[in-house]
Write an enzyme that holds these catalytic residues in place. Structure first.
Site, PDB file in Angstrom:
ATOM      1  N   TYR A 144      24.655   9.009  21.784  1.00 57.71           N
ATOM      2  CA  TYR A 144      25.041   8.809  20.368  1.00 57.71           C
ATOM      3  C   TYR A 144      26.001   7.648  20.118  1.00 57.71           C
ATOM      4  O   TYR A 144      26.515   7.487  19.090  1.00 57.71           O
ATOM      5  CB  TYR A 144      25.350  10.008  19.613  1.00 57.71           C
ATOM      6  CG  TYR A 144      24.384  11.072  19.187  1.00 57.71           C
ATOM      7  CD1 TYR A 144      23.148  10.783  18.415  1.00 57.71           C
ATOM      8  CD2 TYR A 144      24.377  12.459  19.753  1.00 57.71           C
ATOM      9  CE1 TYR A 144      22.459  11.623  18.208  1.00 57.71           C
ATOM     10  CE2 TYR A 144      23.362  13.407  19.310  1.00 57.71           C
ATOM     11  CZ  TYR A 144      22.644  13.049  18.422  1.00 57.71           C
ATOM     12  OH  TYR A 144      21.774  13.889  18.095  1.00 57.71           O
ATOM     13  N   ASN A 154      20.437  20.544  12.550  1.00 61.87           N
ATOM     14  CA  ASN A 154      19.007  20.075  12.197  1.00 61.87           C
ATOM     15  C   ASN A 154      18.060  20.269  13.277  1.00 61.87           C
ATOM     16  O   ASN A 154      16.909  19.576  13.235  1.00 61.87           O
ATOM     17  CB  ASN A 154      19.203  18.685  11.403  1.00 61.87           C
ATOM     18  CG  ASN A 154      19.628  17.565  12.181  1.00 61.87           C
ATOM     19  OD1 ASN A 154      19.981  17.831  13.366  1.00 61.87           O
ATOM     20  ND2 ASN A 154      19.733  16.543  11.794  1.00 61.87           N
TER      21      ASN A 154
HETATM   22  P1  IDP Z   1      18.838  11.740  12.984  1.00 61.80           P
HETATM   23  O1  IDP Z   1      19.285  12.482  13.929  1.00 61.80           O
HETATM   24  O2  IDP Z   1      18.010  12.014  11.994  1.00 61.80           O
HETATM   25  O3  IDP Z   1      18.497  10.339  13.856  1.00 61.80           O
HETATM   26  P2  IDP Z   1      21.519  10.296  12.871  1.00 61.80           P
HETATM   27  O4  IDP Z   1      21.935   9.462  11.550  1.00 61.80           O
HETATM   28  O5  IDP Z   1      21.012   9.454  13.802  1.00 61.80           O
HETATM   29  O6  IDP Z   1      20.234  11.233  12.312  1.00 61.80           O
HETATM   30  O7  IDP Z   1      22.514  11.179  13.122  1.00 61.80           O
HETATM   31  C1  IDP Z   1      22.586  11.805  14.611  1.00 61.80           C
HETATM   32  C2  IDP Z   1      22.907  13.422  14.207  1.00 61.80           C
HETATM   33  O8  IDP Z   1      24.111  13.530  13.645  1.00 61.80           O
HETATM   34  C3  IDP Z   1      22.108  13.955  12.889  1.00 61.80           C
HETATM   35  O9  IDP Z   1      20.938  14.495  13.690  1.00 61.80           O
HETATM   36  C4  IDP Z   1      23.030  15.203  12.757  1.00 61.80           C
HETATM   37  O10 IDP Z   1      22.728  16.275  13.525  1.00 61.80           O
HETATM   38  C5  IDP Z   1      24.217  14.715  12.717  1.00 61.80           C
HETATM   39  N1  IDP Z   1      24.844  14.209  11.191  1.00 61.80           N
HETATM   40  C6  IDP Z   1      24.349  12.974  10.771  1.00 61.80           C
HETATM   41  N2  IDP Z   1      24.987  12.925   9.494  1.00 61.80           N
HETATM   42  C7  IDP Z   1      25.929  13.917   9.704  1.00 61.80           C
HETATM   43  C8  IDP Z   1      26.737  14.279   8.565  1.00 61.80           C
HETATM   44  O11 IDP Z   1      27.106  13.497   7.555  1.00 61.80           O
HETATM   45  N3  IDP Z   1      27.492  15.468   8.910  1.00 61.80           N
HETATM   46  C9  IDP Z   1      27.339  16.041  10.125  1.00 61.80           C
HETATM   47  N4  IDP Z   1      26.347  15.779  10.952  1.00 61.80           N
HETATM   48  C10 IDP Z   1      25.741  14.631  10.702  1.00 61.80           C
END
Ligand code: IDP
Ligand code: MG
Length: 149
Positions: free
Chosen positions: A49, A112
């Protein structure tokens, strides 16, 4: 053919959703070419990440992702990077349409259940980070001739 990196996150594993997630990629017609069930280190997740390192949730995310086993997979198919992202739904399950994996199976943005590479460049980087060359299986699914013109 493209390859993408898909992982069932620790919450997806704990909730018993590995089979459901594999099923969706299988029935779409995609081909599994590598898979392993592993508990990643926090350092590994920080590399995975890295592009989110300035986000407030980065530390908690990396800690959570290394807190339990994940099912790491590489799937192959035409336009799979984009199609897999559509299958996943939006990052926030609350914005994900019913029919998508996140829209059907989870509620909270921090839980998620599934990761999928967002671009072809990131797919290559993530596949290389998680898998060695000898972990890929070279095979031809019996369905191949009926999936592609
Ligand atoms: P993605 O998994 O849909 O590609 P990304 O923006 O790459 O989303 O973020 C990676 C992961 O970080 C997300 O799947 C989620 O688990 C976590 N995440 C993203 N935004 C947030 C937030 O605003 N609060 C808490 N966790 C977040
Ligand atoms: Mg992402």
């Amino acid at each position: 053919m493209e390859r993408t990196f898909i992982a069932v996150k620790p919450d997806g594993v704990q909730r018993g959703l590995c089979g459901e997630i594999i099923k969706r990629f299988e029935t779409r017609g995609f081909k599994l070419i590598a898979a392993k069930f592993v508990q990643a280190s926090e350092d590994h997740m920080k590399k995975h990440y890295l592009d989110l390192k300035d986000m407030p949730f980065y530390a908690g995310l990396c800690k959570y992702m290394s807190s339990g086993p994940v099912l790491a997979m590489v799937w192959e198919g035409q336009s799979i990077v984009k199609l897999a992202r559509m299958m996943l739904g939006e990052t926030n399950p609350a914005d994900s349409k019913p029919g998508s994996i996140r829209g059907d199976l989870c509620i909270n943005i921090g839980r998620n259940i599934i990761h999928g590479s967002d671009t072809l460049d990131n797919a290559k980087r993530e596949v290389d980070l998680w898998f060695k060359a000898e972990e890929f299986v070279n095979w031809t699914p019996a369905t191949q001739a009926f999936l592609y013109e």
